[in-house]
Design a protein around this motif. Structure first.
Motif, PDB file in Angstrom:
ATOM      1  N   PHE A 112     -56.839  10.707   4.462  1.00  0.00           N
ATOM      2  CA  PHE A 112     -56.210   9.708   5.224  1.00  0.00           C
ATOM      3  C   PHE A 112     -54.693   9.549   4.732  1.00  0.00           C
ATOM      4  CE2 PHE A 112     -59.297   7.602   8.075  1.00  0.00           C
ATOM      5  CZ  PHE A 112     -60.468   8.343   7.506  1.00  0.00           C
ATOM      6  N   ARG A 113     -53.790   8.977   5.296  1.00  0.00           N
ATOM      7  CA  ARG A 113     -52.636   8.448   5.222  1.00  0.00           C
ATOM      8  C   ARG A 113     -52.204   7.178   5.432  1.00  0.00           C
ATOM      9  NH1 ARG A 113     -48.799  12.909   8.216  1.00  0.00           N
ATOM     10  NH2 ARG A 113     -49.006  11.945  10.114  1.00  0.00           N
ATOM     11  N   GLN A 114     -51.390   6.507   4.499  1.00  0.00           N
ATOM     12  CA  GLN A 114     -50.934   5.040   5.095  1.00  0.00           C
ATOM     13  C   GLN A 114     -49.368   4.989   4.894  1.00  0.00           C
ATOM     14  OE1 GLN A 114     -53.214   1.951   3.576  1.00  0.00           O
ATOM     15  NE2 GLN A 114     -52.526   0.349   5.575  1.00  0.00           N
ATOM     16  N   GLU A 120     -50.730   1.322   9.710  1.00  0.00           N
ATOM     17  CA  GLU A 120     -52.445   1.436   9.485  1.00  0.00           C
ATOM     18  C   GLU A 120     -52.830   2.753   9.111  1.00  0.00           C
ATOM     19  OE1 GLU A 120     -54.038  -1.679  13.047  1.00  0.00           O
ATOM     20  OE2 GLU A 120     -54.765   0.477  13.002  1.00  0.00           O
ATOM     21  N   ARG A 121     -53.843   2.730   8.455  1.00  0.00           N
ATOM     22  CA  ARG A 121     -54.334   4.024   7.479  1.00  0.00           C
ATOM     23  C   ARG A 121     -54.728   4.991   8.778  1.00  0.00           C
ATOM     24  NH1 ARG A 121     -57.685   3.591   2.196  1.00  0.00           N
ATOM     25  NH2 ARG A 121     -55.664   2.301   1.873  1.00  0.00           N
ATOM     26  N   GLU A 122     -54.422   6.114   8.653  1.00  0.00           N
ATOM     27  CA  GLU A 122     -54.733   6.879   9.805  1.00  0.00           C
ATOM     28  C   GLU A 122     -55.476   8.352   9.031  1.00  0.00           C
ATOM     29  OE1 GLU A 122     -51.681   9.049  12.143  1.00  0.00           O
ATOM     30  OE2 GLU A 122     -50.476   9.223  10.324  1.00  0.00           O
ATOM     31  N   ALA A 149     -46.074   9.030   3.110  1.00  0.00           N
ATOM     32  CA  ALA A 149     -47.196   8.088   3.219  1.00  0.00           C
ATOM     33  C   ALA A 149     -47.941   8.147   1.673  1.00  0.00           C
ATOM     34  CB  ALA A 149     -48.023   8.219   4.132  1.00  0.00           C
ATOM     35  N   TYR A 191     -51.436   9.206   0.456  1.00  0.00           N
ATOM     36  CA  TYR A 191     -52.404   9.973   1.168  1.00  0.00           C
ATOM     37  C   TYR A 191     -53.761   9.885   0.141  1.00  0.00           C
ATOM     38  CZ  TYR A 191     -49.442  12.789   4.066  1.00  0.00           C
ATOM     39  OH  TYR A 191     -48.666  13.042   5.261  1.00  0.00           O
ATOM     40  N   TYR A 192     -54.755   9.509   1.004  1.00  0.00           N
ATOM     41  CA  TYR A 192     -56.265   9.264   0.226  1.00  0.00           C
ATOM     42  C   TYR A 192     -57.251  10.117   0.511  1.00  0.00           C
ATOM     43  CZ  TYR A 192     -53.980   4.451  -0.093  1.00  0.00           C
ATOM     44  OH  TYR A 192     -52.909   3.402  -0.565  1.00  0.00           O
ATOM     45  N   ALA A 243     -61.520   4.962   9.236  1.00  0.00           N
ATOM     46  CA  ALA A 243     -61.625   4.727   7.925  1.00  0.00           C
ATOM     47  C   ALA A 243     -62.787   3.996   7.510  1.00  0.00           C
ATOM     48  CB  ALA A 243     -60.470   3.877   7.273  1.00  0.00           C
ATOM     49  N   TRP A 283     -63.610   6.054  -1.897  1.00  0.00           N
ATOM     50  CA  TRP A 283     -62.231   6.508  -1.541  1.00  0.00           C
ATOM     51  C   TRP A 283     -61.904   6.716  -3.159  1.00  0.00           C
ATOM     52  CZ3 TRP A 283     -59.213   6.354   2.621  1.00  0.00           C
ATOM     53  CH2 TRP A 283     -60.062   6.014   4.022  1.00  0.00           C
ATOM     54  N   GLY A 307     -54.822   6.865  -4.121  1.00  0.00           N
ATOM     55  CA  GLY A 307     -53.744   7.424  -3.176  1.00  0.00           C
ATOM     56  C   GLY A 307     -52.772   8.162  -4.101  1.00  0.00           C
TER      57      GLY A 307
END
Length: 125
Positions: free
Chosen positions: A37-39, A44-46, A92, A94-95, A109, A115, A118
């Motif tokens: 995911f990235r934010q 919002e986190r996508e 962003a 990244y997670y 998410a 998790w 990041g």
């Protein structure tokens, strides 16, 4: 204790490449999915991409298809995200995250149970 460790972020010029890594420890699950995911600031986190440990199926957001590739040495651990043709809009944190019940959409998410911290990706124009 389940832990996820994301690494590989950094500063790169537009058009460049980076490879992110997600290492998992403490896993005792047979089947799970690892998602990236990235934010970005103020957004919002996508969901960016996801890989299934059971059959190696991969999934991508439309915004990264053809540029990013998710992979794993043995469809399990570690999981890599190769990012090519990077754009400033890819900037962003990244997670990586793990979904152990595989019951919902990979892009949500809320479906993920664990998790990592990041790693920041900055793409300069």
């Amino acid at each position: 204790e389940v832990q996820l460790q994301a690494s590989g972020g950094g500063l790169v010029q537009a058009g460049g490449s980076l490879r992110l890594s997600c290492a998992a420890s403490g896993f005792t699950f047979d089947d799970y999915a690892i998602g990236w995911f990235r934010q970005a600031p103020g957004k919002e986190r996508e969901g960016v991409s996801c890989i299934s440990s059971s059959d190696g199926s991969t999934y991508y957001a439309d915004s990264v298809k053809g540029r990013f590739t998710i992979s794993s040495d043995n469809a399990k651990n570690p999981v890599y995200l190769q990012m090519n043709s990077l754009k400033p809009e890819d900037t962003a944190v990244y997670y990586c995250a793990a979904d152990i019940d595989l019951s919902g959409s990979w892009t949500s998410a809320y479906e993920y149970d664990y998790w990592g911290q990041g790693t920041l990706v900055t793409v300069s124009s």
